[in-house]
Design an enzyme around this catalytic site. Structure first.
Site, PDB file in Angstrom:
ATOM      1  N   HIS A   1       0.772  -1.156  -0.129  1.00 37.42           N
ATOM      2  CA  HIS A   1      -0.003   0.093   0.003  1.00 37.42           C
ATOM      3  C   HIS A   1       0.671   1.354   0.100  1.00 37.42           C
ATOM      4  O   HIS A   1       2.151   1.305   0.224  1.00 37.42           O
ATOM      5  CB  HIS A   1      -0.893   0.032   1.086  1.00 37.42           C
ATOM      6  CG  HIS A   1      -0.166  -0.051   2.359  1.00 37.42           C
ATOM      7  ND1 HIS A   1       0.386   1.145   2.959  1.00 37.42           N
ATOM      8  CD2 HIS A   1       0.057  -0.909   3.622  1.00 37.42           C
ATOM      9  CE1 HIS A   1       0.940   0.893   4.230  1.00 37.42           C
ATOM     10  NE2 HIS A   1       0.664  -0.200   4.570  1.00 37.42           N
TER      11      HIS A   1
ATOM     12  N   SER B   1       1.880   4.121  -5.149  1.00 38.30           N
ATOM     13  CA  SER B   1       2.342   5.230  -4.460  1.00 38.30           C
ATOM     14  C   SER B   1       3.715   4.956  -3.694  1.00 38.30           C
ATOM     15  O   SER B   1       4.689   4.449  -4.163  1.00 38.30           O
ATOM     16  CB  SER B   1       1.385   5.840  -3.631  1.00 38.30           C
ATOM     17  OG  SER B   1       1.638   7.265  -3.420  1.00 38.30           O
TER      18      SER B   1
END
Length: 324
Positions: free
Chosen positions: A79, A147
């Site tokens: 994540h 990200s």
């Protein structure tokens, strides 16, 4: 070699479970009851994808992660900044059922506490993940990150290339985009839209990172708002270490390392409407990784795996089949 896998559609069960829980208390409920419903919704979502919560001692932190055993490819999903492992649940629900999935909370995120040394350097984050995969007994695997998680995935691939069967960078940090994003402009003005400090800034952040945000019904939304705001302090610490890592990577000629060491099959996915990391960064990665495939999704923001989980999972599983 093309791998044919049986696919399941647990995402429908996942949505139905949340909807059922949300309608149980139409008359209103306390913050405590909201927390209970939220926890049960997360449990439903995990069980629908056969994910089990586990922990592993990675040296300076006890890392929480979700795992689904499988006879197919092993996939590590990472994540981004201020997010957590649940970011991948809808995406994971669309992947072939035989995939062996490992989805951690990075140090200081989700259910993984702050490390003893308070070190959130992205290189150290990659080293912790190396320890996690060693504990899990996995020698080779596919890695994908969004990200900040994309930057960590790329760092991992440069440090342990013999382990990585394929690399997937999804709206990834790690290189400078030719075009400055709205987020970078905000940072230059001393603002950080990714760190929520109150309900108003949460709502702005929610719509800032996604062009097509998913439904987050009451009573789940108030819990997510509270949890996000409560992270303000630790998010600032993590962000500071991210900036320090950037300087360290530049000093170590990270982009040159990408070109020299990352030779495995690579997939670059980007949302064309990404306001956090401009889509022009995808071409920079492509130039450093000429073997890579690039997919740009129009009308999508910074989190394609959340905004269009079925489409991105289908693309990813096709890529994995060719990379095996």
């Amino acid at each position: 070699m093309l791998r044919l896998s049986t696919r399941v559609q647990p995402s429908t069960r996942w949505l139905a479970s949340i909807a059922t829980l949300a309608t149980l208390l139409l008359g209103g409920c306390s913050a405590g009851q909201q927390e209970v419903i939220y926890d049960k919704a997360i449990d439903f979502a995990r069980s629908a994808v056969d994910l089990t919560l586990k922990t592993a001692d990675t040296g300076d932190v006890n890392m929480s992660y979700l795992e689904r055993q499988g006879t197919g490819p092993t996939v590590l999903l990472l994540h981004g900044f201020s997010a957590n492992k649940e970011t991948w649940l809808k995406f994971a629900a669309e992947l072939p059922q035989d995939y062996h999935l490992i989805i951690p909370d990075l140090a200081g995120h989700g259910e993984t506490p702050a490390p003893l040394n308070q070190d959130y350097n992205l290189i150290r984050q990659a080293e912790r993940l190396h320890q996690l995969m060693t504990i899990a007994g996995v020698n080779q695997f596919h890695i994908a990150g969004n990200s900040m998680g994309g930057a960590i995935s790329a760092i991992y691939a440069t440090r342990y290339p013999q382990q990585i069967l394929s690399l997937t960078l999804m709206d990834a940090a790690g290189v400078d985009a030719p075009e400055q994003s709205e987020y970078m402009q905000a940072l230059a003005q001393g603002k950080n839209p990714l760190i929520a400090t109150d309900e108003e800034s949460f709502e702005y952040r929610w719509n800032f990172v996604m062009s097509e945000p998913p439904l987050l019904p009451w009573p789940l939304r108030p819990v997510v708002v509270r949890k996000t705001i409560a992270r303000e302090g630790i998010n600032r610490e993590i962000f500071s270490d991210m900036l320090a890592t950037r300087e360290e990577l530049e000093a170590s000629q990270f982009e040159q390392q990408l070109s020299e060491k990352v030779t495995m099959p690579t997939l670059i996915i980007w949302g064309e409407e990404d306001r956090v990391l401009d889509v022009s960064a995808a071409q920079v990665f492509k130039e450093k990784l000429p073997q890579s495939q690039v997919k740009i999704y129009p009308g999508i923001g910074h989190l394609p795996m959340v905004e269009i989980p079925a489409e991105t999972a289908k693309l990813y599983s096709r890529f994995i089949a060719t990379a095996e």
